[in-house]
Design an enzyme around this catalytic site. Structure first.
Site, mmCIF file in Angstrom:
data_model
loop_
_atom_site.group_PDB
_atom_site.id
_atom_site.type_symbol
_atom_site.label_atom_id
_atom_site.label_comp_id
_atom_site.label_asym_id
_atom_site.label_seq_id
_atom_site.Cartn_x
_atom_site.Cartn_y
_atom_site.Cartn_z
ATOM 1 N N GLY A 1 43.259 1.845 6.644
ATOM 2 C CA GLY A 1 43.802 2.374 7.891
ATOM 3 C C GLY A 1 44.900 3.396 7.666
ATOM 4 N N SER A 2 45.757 3.141 6.701
ATOM 5 C CA SER A 2 46.876 4.059 6.464
ATOM 6 C C SER A 2 46.368 5.446 6.073
ATOM 7 C CB SER A 2 47.781 3.523 5.349
ATOM 8 O OG SER A 2 48.302 2.262 5.706
ATOM 9 N N GLN B 1 43.681 -2.395 14.913
ATOM 10 C CA GLN B 1 43.737 -3.752 15.471
ATOM 11 C C GLN B 1 42.628 -4.023 16.479
ATOM 12 O OE1 GLN B 1 45.720 -6.408 14.743
ATOM 13 N NE2 GLN B 1 46.784 -5.307 13.128
ATOM 14 N N SER C 1 40.231 -0.121 9.714
ATOM 15 C CA SER C 1 40.449 -0.726 8.400
ATOM 16 C C SER C 1 39.635 -2.005 8.256
ATOM 17 C CB SER C 1 41.939 -1.038 8.236
ATOM 18 O OG SER C 1 42.146 -1.752 7.044
ATOM 19 N N HIS D 1 39.883 -4.714 6.390
ATOM 20 C CA HIS D 1 40.466 -6.054 6.223
ATOM 21 C C HIS D 1 41.041 -6.633 7.513
ATOM 22 C CE1 HIS D 1 44.982 -5.413 5.791
ATOM 23 N NE2 HIS D 1 44.577 -4.168 5.668
ATOM 24 N N THR E 1 34.969 8.877 -6.260
ATOM 25 C CA THR E 1 33.733 8.103 -6.183
ATOM 26 C C THR E 1 33.912 6.945 -5.212
ATOM 27 O OG1 THR E 1 33.290 8.719 -8.457
ATOM 28 C CG2 THR E 1 32.045 6.849 -7.591
ATOM 29 N N CYS F 1 54.643 -5.281 7.149
ATOM 30 C CA CYS F 1 55.322 -4.192 6.468
ATOM 31 C C CYS F 1 56.825 -4.273 6.654
ATOM 32 C CB CYS F 1 54.822 -2.847 6.993
ATOM 33 S SG CYS F 1 53.076 -2.860 7.345
HETATM 34 C C1 LIG Z 1 47.036 -2.802 9.230
HETATM 35 C C2 LIG Z 1 47.253 -1.601 10.061
HETATM 36 C C3 LIG Z 1 47.233 -0.312 9.508
HETATM 37 C C4 LIG Z 1 47.101 -0.094 8.024
HETATM 38 O O1 LIG Z 1 45.829 -0.385 7.538
HETATM 39 P P1 LIG Z 1 45.631 -0.582 5.940
HETATM 40 O O2 LIG Z 1 44.165 -0.696 5.773
HETATM 41 O O3 LIG Z 1 46.363 -1.835 5.594
HETATM 42 O O4 LIG Z 1 46.181 0.629 5.295
HETATM 43 C C5 LIG Z 1 47.394 0.766 10.342
HETATM 44 N N1 LIG Z 1 47.542 0.599 11.667
HETATM 45 C C6 LIG Z 1 47.566 -0.616 12.243
HETATM 46 C C7 LIG Z 1 47.726 -0.720 13.715
HETATM 47 C C8 LIG Z 1 47.428 -1.753 11.460
HETATM 48 O O5 LIG Z 1 47.470 -2.950 12.031
#
Ligand SMILES: *Cc1c(COP(=O)(O)O)cnc(C)c1O
Length: 394
Positions: free
Chosen positions: A69-70, A178, A198, A200, A236, A323
């Protein structure tokens, strides 16, 4: 042990684990290679792209796989900013309660000459579309507003905001990390130009995510190198991880309605139970929130001690975003919705999973009650409140 920190990360689903493990052995080739093993990996990769695209109403070529996500947030915002810069449009609109992947990127852009407007978030944790419209200027190149907040779970009126941006000819990005896999997200119906997600956060693996960019929007590279991902993201591809993410997303989409119905019932039971604690308050709108999110403030206590004592009782929760845990600053999200420092310190986020039971919810309620009472027993702030030296806020 009750895991109630699904907003921080989720456990991989069995199907996602099976997919990943089998592909580690079967699709180990380099998808950019032309021989058989490469082509097998390429097939898996492109199937994952089709699956992800289908879930969000996009075309496969509009999906770029990222490390999470980041990265997707960074790339989406950087790309829109670069396009804006070329046209002399250097104004960006966002909100005060975005994830740090968004806020810190915007801070960087500010130092590079962009002007950033951070909209106020209302007490209920919601953004008002008319206020987005009023903030748009001739030189606005991007509006970036998260789909659902990671701390308080409030769901923004994304479709309306997207329609406003489209009418005004401004690009619209949403951090949907989210929301994805938990509530319906459709890029066409929701008028979204750029979207981050993301793996996870919806029972897929960590270190894998995706960026949707509506066709015609030119992405800028964060990582230079080979021509992977249509030349927009070198390196890759993590083929097994990407396929496992797609598997998890398909699964989440297929069971979304029943999962959400169960989670909402459990969420509301939890909210009702915690409300009984005196001088407590739910953070964020009670209805327009993610099915699994509960976030409370308790006056007169400190969130970190609450978490440690809950952990002793086998309940894993969070005071806000992972975080910021470990830092003593109160959550920027709670401050954005107008909670004062003292109150924001006593916050608890419980992000429940799809499989939580009623008995577990009741156990959380009684444990939180017990721990809050215990902590208030020797809190100097609580004593001042009880003796009338300080006024209750909640
Ligand atoms: C967890 C999260 C991210 C970051 O995602 P990662 O895959 O951990 O880099 C970004 N935005 C929101 C709203 C998140 O909850």
């Amino acid at each position: 042990m009750i895991y109630a920190d699904n907003a921080a990360t989720t456990k991989m689903s069995e199907a996602a684990i099976d997919t990943m493990i089998s592909l580690l052995g079967e699709a180990w080739g380099n998808p950019s290679s032309l021989y058989m093993h490469g082509q097998k990996a390429k097939e898996v990769l492109e199937k994952a792209r089709e699956d992800v695209a289908a879930v969000i109403g996009a075309e496969p070529r509009e999906i770029t796989f990222t490390s999470g996500g980041s990265e997707a947030d960074n790339q989406a915002i950087r790309s829109a900013a670069e396009l804006g810069r070329k046209k002399g449009k250097m104004h960006i609109i966002s909100t005060a309660f975005e994830h740090h992947a968004v806020l810190h990127t915007l801070e960087k852009l500010k130092s590079e000459g962009f002007e950033i407007t951070l909209l106020d978030v209302h007490e209920n944790g919601l953004i008002i579309p008319a206020e987005v419209e009023a903030a748009i200027r001739e030189d606005t190149c991007l509006v970036t507003i998260m789909y659902a907040n990671n701390e308080i779970g409030t769901i923004q009126p994304i479709r309306e905001i997207g329609a406003i941006c489209r009418a005004k000819g401004v690009l619209f990005h949403t951090d949907a990390v989210q929301a994805m896999g938990h509530i319906p997200v459709n890029v066409a119906e929701d008028n979204i130009d750029l979207l981050s997600a993301s793996g996870h956060k919806f029972h897929g693996p960590k270190g894998v995510g995706f960026l949707y960019a509506k066709k015609g929007i030119r992405l800028s590279n964060l990582i230079e190198g080979g021509a992977q991902e249509r030349g927009k993201r070198a390196g890759t591809e993590n083929v097994p991880g990407i396929a496992a993410m797609a598997e998890a997303l398909k699964e989440a989409a297929a069971h979304m309605e029943e999962n959400a119905a169960h989670q909402k019932a459990m969420r509301d039971r939890l909210i009702e139970g915690l409300k009984q604690i005196p001088h407590s308050a739910l953070n964020g709108d009670a209805v327009r929130r993610l099915p699994g999110n509960v976030n409370f403030c308790f006056e007169g206590i400190e969130g970190e001690s609450l978490l440690l004592l809950l952990d002793d009782k086998g309940i894993q929760a969070s005071s806000g975003s992972a975080c910021t845990s470990g830092s003593l600053d109160p959550s920027h999200v709670l401050l954005a919705i107008g909670r004062v420092h003292d109150v924001a310190h006593g916050s608890l986020r419980l992000s429940i999973g799809e499989d939580i039971t009623e008995a577990e919810v009741d156990e959380i309620i009684s444990s939180v009650k017990e721990v809050v009472e215990y902590l208030r027993g020797f809190s100097p702030i609580w004593r001042d409140l009880m003796e009338g030296k300080k006024e209750f806020i909640l």
